[in-house]
Design an enzyme around this catalytic site. Structure first.
Site, mmCIF file in Angstrom:
data_model
loop_
_atom_site.group_PDB
_atom_site.id
_atom_site.type_symbol
_atom_site.label_atom_id
_atom_site.label_comp_id
_atom_site.label_asym_id
_atom_site.label_seq_id
_atom_site.Cartn_x
_atom_site.Cartn_y
_atom_site.Cartn_z
ATOM 1 N N LYS A 76 38.564 43.248 12.712
ATOM 2 C CA LYS A 76 39.314 42.662 11.849
ATOM 3 C C LYS A 76 38.654 42.632 10.187
ATOM 4 O O LYS A 76 39.418 43.332 9.315
ATOM 5 C CB LYS A 76 39.819 41.227 12.119
ATOM 6 C CG LYS A 76 40.716 41.485 13.434
ATOM 7 C CD LYS A 76 41.226 39.963 13.729
ATOM 8 C CE LYS A 76 40.477 38.981 14.083
ATOM 9 N NZ LYS A 76 39.457 39.288 15.108
ATOM 10 N N THR A 77 37.525 42.217 10.320
ATOM 11 C CA THR A 77 37.084 41.826 8.801
ATOM 12 C C THR A 77 36.609 43.429 8.428
ATOM 13 O O THR A 77 36.697 43.852 7.318
ATOM 14 C CB THR A 77 35.672 40.930 8.642
ATOM 15 O OG1 THR A 77 36.339 39.699 9.299
ATOM 16 C CG2 THR A 77 35.224 40.889 7.649
ATOM 17 N N ASP A 121 40.931 35.323 5.868
ATOM 18 C CA ASP A 121 40.529 35.236 7.466
ATOM 19 C C ASP A 121 40.832 33.849 7.840
ATOM 20 O O ASP A 121 41.279 32.951 7.290
ATOM 21 C CB ASP A 121 38.838 35.216 7.132
ATOM 22 C CG ASP A 121 38.206 35.715 8.515
ATOM 23 O OD1 ASP A 121 38.939 36.257 9.512
ATOM 24 O OD2 ASP A 121 37.250 36.029 8.654
ATOM 25 N N THR A 170 42.898 35.295 15.250
ATOM 26 C CA THR A 170 42.500 35.436 16.575
ATOM 27 C C THR A 170 43.567 34.548 17.168
ATOM 28 O O THR A 170 43.695 34.763 18.476
ATOM 29 C CB THR A 170 41.163 34.669 16.762
ATOM 30 O OG1 THR A 170 41.263 33.490 16.180
ATOM 31 C CG2 THR A 170 39.999 35.512 16.425
ATOM 32 N N ARG A 229 31.364 43.634 18.328
ATOM 33 C CA ARG A 229 30.166 42.682 17.944
ATOM 34 C C ARG A 229 29.028 42.353 18.872
ATOM 35 O O ARG A 229 28.194 42.280 18.591
ATOM 36 C CB ARG A 229 30.790 41.311 17.325
ATOM 37 C CG ARG A 229 29.751 40.285 17.052
ATOM 38 C CD ARG A 229 30.129 39.076 16.339
ATOM 39 N NE ARG A 229 31.044 39.419 15.337
ATOM 40 C CZ ARG A 229 32.181 38.727 14.989
ATOM 41 N NH1 ARG A 229 32.717 37.922 15.978
ATOM 42 N NH2 ARG A 229 32.845 38.964 13.703
#
Ligand code: ATP
Ligand code: MG
Length: 348
Positions: A76-77, A121, A170, A229
């Site tokens: 997302k980031t 965020d 999230t 990640r």
């Protein structure tokens, strides 16, 4: 002209150029793809996003607001940085928990330039008053500034330049519907299949300057929980192993040896996942058990158990969520080398 807001406190606003703090963060940043082209996987989302951005550029206006929803570590980031990069505009970064008062957000939005991207965020964690301010800022490009106090106070509307909010969450379900409705484009990020993670690992290995065999990349991908990640983190641990053992390239044996040391098992479950499953089977007789009891038993925040462990355990069939609580499936019992009770075997 008097200053309408205090400068945004430093905590609530961070420019992307801020110095990374640790080596791990340095490599996190350098592993981030910065174009849609180099962003791996999620083909539908990429195609939709490309069309959406191209159309905005052809129309010569900043794109509509974008909501990026999905579990942690799926990009997302990264995607929000890509959007700003593709549009060639600066991006300002803040987050729900960093904004303590509506005034913090007011000062951020009132300092934005035309076309800029504001990345928020964990947008589901904005305080209520800030959320309400954001509704108006997103829809009408306006903030209402309160002047004076008490009965004589009045509000002066301040017009903002057009900008694009990118919200990441999230927990999409926790977003109030008026806020959700103000995003013109919502992207749901999904877990990545092994083949995409394999490509991602080979790309990251290239960036890190290490040689990884194709079957080693495969072994890493199946233990990466569908999550970029995690894939990058495992790759870095395997790189450490290769350096210490003076290996010129990473083989599948090196992956298996390194991950055994780090207690990542063949299904990609780590110590916390195993602790959760063990607690369910041994302390709670397989469940049903509530999230808070389970988290307390493994000594972890309920949010971590819920957003990091559970989605993967449920998706891989180790755990089932029922209205009465979480239940360990027969796959979980078998994985721990335990015999599932009869009622579990017949149901799950
Ligand atoms: N599609 C992708 N292609 C290549 N690398 C990716 C991709 N998605 C994520 N990554 C890598 O994975 C790491 C984690 O991604 P990112 O920080 O964007 O996740 P996130 O969804 O914002 O997670 P969180 O919810 O925890 O903030 C990044 O460092 C990035 O390098
Ligand atoms: Mg993020």
């Amino acid at each position: 002209m008097p200053q309408l807001f205090n400068d945004a406190n430093e905590e609530s606003l961070r420019m992307v150029s801020a110095e990374p703090q640790s080596n791990e963060q340095v490599s996190d940043e350098e592993l981030r793809p910065d174009t849609l082209e180099t962003f791996i996987g999620q083909p539908h989302l990429k195609a939709q996003m490309k069309l959406f951005l191209d159309a905005a550029q052809l129309r010569g206006v900043p794109p509509d607001h974008i909501l990026l929803a999905g579990p942690p570590g799926l990009g997302k980031t990264t995607l929000s940085m890509i959007v700003a990069h593709e549009l060639g505009v600066p991006i300002r970064v803040t987050s729900g928990p960093a904004i303590q008062h509506a005034g913090d957000l007011a000062s951020i939005v009132s300092s934005l330039d035309e076309g800029e991207v504001l990345f928020i965020d964990e947008i589901h964690r904005l305080p209520r008053a800030a959320e309400e301010l954001l509704y108006i800022a997103m829809e009408d490009f306006r903030v209402d500034v309160m002047v004076g106090k008490g009965p004589g106070a009045s509000s002066i509307p301040l017009t903002l330049p057009r900008f694009t909010v990118i919200g990441a969450t999230t927990r999409e379900g926790m977003l109030p519907s008026p806020l959700r409705a103000r995003f013109g484009f919502t992207a749901h990020l999904d877990y990545y299949p092994h083949s995409e993670l394999e490509r991602l690992i080979l790309r990251s290995a290239d960036v890190l300057g290490i040689t990884v065999d194709k079957d080693a990349a495969y072994e890493l991908s199946v233990r990466s929980r569908g999550t970029p990640r995690v894939a990058n983190r495992l790759l870095r641990r395997v790189r450490d192993w290769a350096i210490v053992h003076s290996l010129s390239r990473v083989s599948s044996e090196a992956v298996l040896d390194a991950l055994e040391l780090y207690q990542i098992d063949s299904e990609g479950l780590d110590r916390l996942d195993i602790a959760v499953l063990t607690a369910m089977c041994k302390q709670f007789a397989g469940g049903p058990v509530g999230l808070n009891n389970l988290s307390a038993m493994v000594g972890e925040e309920a949010e971590t158990v819920e957003t990091v462990c559970e989605p993967y355990l449920v998706r891989e069939g180790f755990m089932a969520r029922t209205p009465r609580g979480r239940i360990a499936t027969s796959k979980a019992w078998n994985h721990l080398g335990l015999t599932p009770p009869d009622d579990v075997t017949s149901l799950f």
